[in-house]
Design an enzyme around this catalytic site. Structure first.
Site, PDB file in Angstrom:
ATOM      1  N   CYS A   1       0.835  -1.205   0.000  1.00 19.60           N
ATOM      2  CA  CYS A   1       0.000   0.000   0.000  1.00 19.60           C
ATOM      3  C   CYS A   1       0.871   1.258   0.000  1.00 19.60           C
ATOM      4  O   CYS A   1       1.572   1.496  -0.977  1.00 19.60           O
ATOM      5  CB  CYS A   1      -0.971  -0.032   1.189  1.00 19.60           C
TER       6      CYS A   1
ATOM      7  N   HIS B   1      -3.598  -5.667   0.914  1.00 17.84           N
ATOM      8  CA  HIS B   1      -2.970  -5.903   2.218  1.00 17.84           C
ATOM      9  C   HIS B   1      -3.008  -7.380   2.614  1.00 17.84           C
ATOM     10  O   HIS B   1      -3.961  -7.802   3.293  1.00 17.84           O
ATOM     11  CB  HIS B   1      -3.721  -5.117   3.290  1.00 17.84           C
TER      12      HIS B   1
ATOM     13  N   GLU C   1      -1.395  -8.747   4.932  1.00 23.65           N
ATOM     14  CA  GLU C   1      -1.315  -8.875   6.399  1.00 23.65           C
ATOM     15  C   GLU C   1      -2.695  -8.760   7.048  1.00 23.65           C
ATOM     16  O   GLU C   1      -2.864  -9.083   8.211  1.00 23.65           O
ATOM     17  CB  GLU C   1      -0.338  -7.841   6.976  1.00 23.65           C
TER      18      GLU C   1
END
Lengths: 229, 747
Positions: free
Chosen positions: A86, A202, A204
């Protein structure tokens, strides 16, 4: 394998990455403060999401001048692994470690939602451990519209540098499945040497099984399996 | 205005211009034993404003329950109450309004609302982990409403997204009553290690007082006074009263503050919101029974030549006041330097009881701290109230006055696409809902947002709720419903309700009919909170939400006492979702059905009947239902749960079907009028699905709980059928439900 997560003022996905790497994937992780110039011997540097320095000029434009970034560039030049997620992707394009640029979303709005990604490159550690299916991974950005001149896009395709394309649940890459106007639905790229990576979605945020989606974990596991091998 | 005129004795005219009443001005003279100077008068005017003093509401707020089985810090003792969630953790949470600034500058008004409420949480040493909001606008097919909605959503998004705390829940309603005066209520929820709680009281005579964070500018001067008057045609002239937010500074302030909370250097801390330095210095001093000497010339300012009252009243954002333990100044300065923030000593704690403000050595104000604050010298008023005529009028409504619709499918489609009922995707996709990797509802939707408490087996459930139409119809019952719906949402998600925060949005308190609504709302809230053992930990009151027309007449907003509730999932495995899972699962309705369409969206929008009583509600019935629901979840007897709320049963079923694209085949109750059964909003009903293997256990348990249960039908592959009538496929509903707001905004 030792990971480092860079912390800029305004980073806000740094803790999420540290949590994912240490608690979910049980890896050795240290935080790298933006004012420092020591990479603490890490093998793999992550540049997290957020709004580094407030992103008031242009996303990622200020962060590349920070002391730690000179070391990150040196690390990458020596062939060390660097990955930006990002805002981290935006910073790496600003720092010219990755090709292309990230423009405002076509809708001119910030977008946060689950999207689907189709792994493309078979020659990067990020994607080569993945299956040919649609991976559900969230995005959260205002400037994720990947752009580059025609020649660049051709080069990325020719060199197998495209990590992911936005697709639908069935894995079809189409205009409808493009959330932000990115050229060729590009969601992530690598550099030519394939040691520097950037992606807008993302992983994560979908690694912890408590959140009901672990597709992102497979992306990290691809990295781990390839660099450990 | 120059320094000498700022020190000249204030006149009654000046005081009145600043919003003080003549008797309040006399009271100030009595307290001081002299006429206040202009600067002092300004200080009183903001501290005694409705916004800071709660002078017209405190009498009734005191009747609300403050203590409950899960409380760590009671309401009013600190900036926000704290709920004990075990594992050495406390949960701090609060909701606040930013209605007036948002009415004239939606982007900054909403953004600074987000900033302010988060500061309230981290000033206690708690790290915010989730945010919610509750928004009200006029009808969406109006150009100004679109501008307001777009600005507010972008303001909340830009600030909250950069600050980096996920937006996990909220509500958006549209109604004519909010046309001129939108409501923007922001809530933040944080976690604090019980050993790291920072007090908001000043302690230790001789301790240095620091201002940290952003420099002080002229923005937001008198914002608290602005928030305490009616919105009129002239309100746009109050634009300088709106503050400007900087989420980047707030993020730095958050990290620096929490780093500070890990050290033993702070005696007390308070954020600067309304009335800035004035409010933080006087409240901290009064709370600690001390005084302060503050040197205004030491405050870092954004521009030269700011006068004392401007520095005192500035509402510049992203600032905190810290009382540092003497000798620890260097540690504090080092931490703020690390985060590139100001940390400047501007004074010290004194014996008091006065707070004294100096400018270049000259005393510019000397005021007993306690005389300024709520519970001290701030005025407390009893307001008269009177039942409005519409209330009795509404009671005359009977369902027999409207006919059943000729075409149920048309009504169903209209309701699903109605802006008050449809998905708020256009809004919430502009908010980062996943940063922090704690949002457990992203992939597992439920009635309340479920947020992971990392490192424990627990999760938090949270919800904001209020149907202003119900509260308008009957303030007492409507507010009981608001509390009950919040609790029901938490229970349906697998949680145990713990406590509430409230944001009380009403019209002008000097209007007896508005005050009647306020009193009724407080009574209803108190009764429901006592029943659920969910004390009120804090919140805020926002009066003067109304439109003053050119002819001087005022139209108040619907009374909107927004309830923000927190609950605890003792075990994450209790998390319960609302989506249909498999074709063939049985669909049951828990709770009683009535011939009731009162105050429903169906009656209001489809039939155009604007005045009717609140929907059927009984607190004991509701409590019994929720206790039954908790047991069903504990025993794992159900596979999905979703309460029946706005839009009624049919809408609930559609919402359960959409996530996995499954339909339903149901029958209605022959004893109940079909429109009431499908679209009525009578309360205390929950739809559940049951796997056939568990049906007997499920039914036995419900029977033991003495809760009414009815088999509605079963989950289908996609077709929606009611009493054998084809309502189309669930996928036909997706576009109506998900794109309705986007389509209106694009017009």
């Amino acid at each position: 394998m030792k990971f480092g997560v860079v912390v800029f003022p305004g980073s806000n996905c740094d803790e999420d990455l540290v949590y994912t790497l240490s608690e979910v994937l049980h890896q050795d992780v240290v935080k790298l403060w933006h004012k420092d110039t020591d990479l603490q011997g890490v093998d793999f540097v992550f540049i997290p999401g957020g709004f580094s320095y407030g992103d008031y000029l242009r996303s990622g434009a200020i962060a590349r001048f920070s002391p730690i970034m000179s070391e990150v560039v040196r690390h990458a030049d020596k062939g060390g692994y660097v990955m930006g997620i990002c805002n981290g992707f935006q910073i790496l394009t600003e720092a010219k470690l990755l090709p292309g640029a990230l423009l405002h979303n076509e809708s001119r709005k910030f977008i946060c939602k689950n999207v689907f990604l189709k792994p493309e490159s078979t020659s990067t550690i990020v994607t080569s451990g993945l299956e040919p299916r649609a991976y559900k991974v969230p995005i959260a950005h205002g400037e994720g519209n990947y752009y580059g001149p025609k020649e660049l896009i051709k080069e990325l395709n020719d060199n197998d540098q495209i990590l992911f394309r936005y697709c639908n649940e069935a894995g079809e890459v189409s205009e409808e499945s493009n959330p932000n106007g990115s050229l060729d639905n590009i969601a992530g790229v690598s550099n030519k040497k394939k040691n520097v990576f950037g992606m807008m979605p993302h992983p994560e945020r979908c690694s912890d099984f408590e959140l009901g989606n672990t597709d992102g974990r497979e992306i990290f596991e691809s990295i781990l399996s390839k660099v450990m091998a | 205005m120059n320094l000498s005129s700022a020190l000249a004795p204030a006149t009654l005219e000046q005081a009145q211009e600043m919003g003080l009443r003549a008797d309040e001005f006399d009271k100030i003279i009595e307290i001081l034993g002299r006429t206040p100077n202009f600067t002092e008068m300004c200080v009183y005017s903001v501290m005694w404003s409705e916004h800071c003093s709660y002078k017209n509401s405190i009498k009734w707020l005191k009747t609300l329950p403050k203590d409950g089985p899960h409380m760590l810090v009671k309401a009013g003792e600190e900036n926000a109450g704290l709920v004990d969630i075990g594992d050495g953790l406390g949960c701090a949470f609060k909701i606040e309004s930013h209605n007036h600034p948002s009415a004239i500058e939606p982007y900054q008004g909403a953004a600074t609302g987000v900033g302010g409420i988060n500061r309230d949480i981290f000033t206690m040493g708690a790290r915010p982990i989730a945010q919610l909001n509750s928004l009200r606008f006029g009808k969406l097919d109006n150009a100004r409403t679109k501008w307001l909605l777009g600005g507010v959503v972008k303001g909340i998004g830009d600030y909250g997204n950069a600050f980096g705390i996920p937006m996990v829940g909220g509500e958006v309603y549209f109604d004519d009553s909010y046309q001129a005066n939108p409501l923007v209520n922001a809530m933040s929820v944080g976690l604090v290690k019980t050993g790291n709680i920072i007090s908001s009281k000043a302690k230790g005579v001789g301790n240095p007082v620091f201002i940290v964070g952003s420099a002080t500018g002229k923005d937001g001067i008198k914002g608290a006074s602005f928030a305490s008057k009616d919105i009129t045609e002239e309100s746009a002239k109050d634009l300088p009263s709106v503050q400007v937010g900087d989420p980047f500074q707030e993020k730095l302030l958050l990290e620096a503050t929490l780093e500070l909370a890990e050290t033993d250097t702070i005696a007390g801390m308070q954020d600067m919101g309304a009335a800035g330095i004035t409010c933080s210095t006087s409240e901290m001093s009064a709370g600690g029974n001390v005084g302060m000497d503050i040197h205004l010339d030491l405050v870092p300012t954004r521009q030269d030549g700011m006068l004392p009252f401007e520095i005192l009243l500035s509402e510049s954002q992203e600032r905190m006041l810290i009382v540092v333990k003497k000798g620890q100044e260097e540690t504090v300065q080092r931490i703020f330097e690390k985060w590139d923030l100001h940390a400047v000593k501007i004074g010290e704690v004194t014996e008091g009881p006065e707070v004294r403000y100096f400018m270049n050595g000259t005393l510019v104000g000397e005021i007993p701290a306690k005389s300024l604050v709520l519970g001290g010298g701030a005025p407390v008023y009893e307001r008269e109230y009177k039942e409005p005529a519409y209330y009795k009028e509404a009671k005359k409504f009977s369902i027999d006055q409207v006919n059943e619709p000729a075409d149920y499918v048309v009504v169903a489609r209209q309701l699903v696409a109605h802006h008050n009922i449809c998905s708020k995707k256009w809004v919430y996709e502009q908010y980062d809902s996943m940063v922090g990797t704690v949002n457990m509802s992203t992939n597992k939707p439920s009635d309340a947002a479920v947020v992971n408490v990392k490192g424990t087996n627990k999760a938090l459930a949270m919800s904001v709720d209020c149907n202003g139409r119900y509260v308008n119809a009957d303030p007492e019952v409507g507010t009981m419903i608001a509390v009950s719906e919040a609790a029901r949402n938490i229970v349906c998600s697998g949680g145990e309700p713990s406590a509430i925060t409230n944001c009380l949005n009403f019209g002008n308190p000097y209007n007896p009919e508005v005050y009647w609504q306020f009193v009724g709302a407080i009574k209803g809230m108190g009764a429901a909170c006592k029943k659920f053992q969910t004390p009120v930990t804090g919140g805020n009151v926002s009066f003067y939400n109304q439109t003053v027309n050119e002819d001087g007449s005022a139209k108040p907003v619907f009374p909107t006492p927004t309830i923000g509730m927190i609950g605890v999932l003792k075990d994450k495995s209790l998390q319960t979702t609302l989506d249909f899972k498999y074709k063939g699962d049985l669909i049951y309705l828990l709770g009683n059905s009535y011939d009731d369409i009162n105050s429903s969206e169906y009656l209001y929008s489809y039939h155009g009947v604007k005045n009717s009583p609140a929907p059927h509600f009984n607190l004991d019935e509701e409590f019994k239902l929720q206790e039954c629901m908790k047991g069903l979840i504990r025993n794992n007897y159900i596979s999905a749960a979703h309460d029946v709320s706005d839009g009624g049963l049919f809408v609930s079923l559609v919402e359960m079907g959409l996530p996995n694209s499954l339909g339903f085949d149901i029958v209605t109750d022959g004893d109940i009028r079909k429109d009431a059964f499908l679209f009525g909003e009578s309360q205390s009903r929950i739809v559940v699905t049951v796997v056939e293997d568990y049906e007997d256990e499920f039914l036995d348990f419900v029977a033991e709980s003495q809760v009414t249960v009815m088999l509605l039908g079963h989950v289908t592959k996609g077709r929606m059928t009611v009493d054998e009538e084809n309502f189309g496929f669930i996928e036909d509903m997706r576009h109506l439900y998900e794109e309705s707001i986007a389509m209106e905004m694009a017009k």
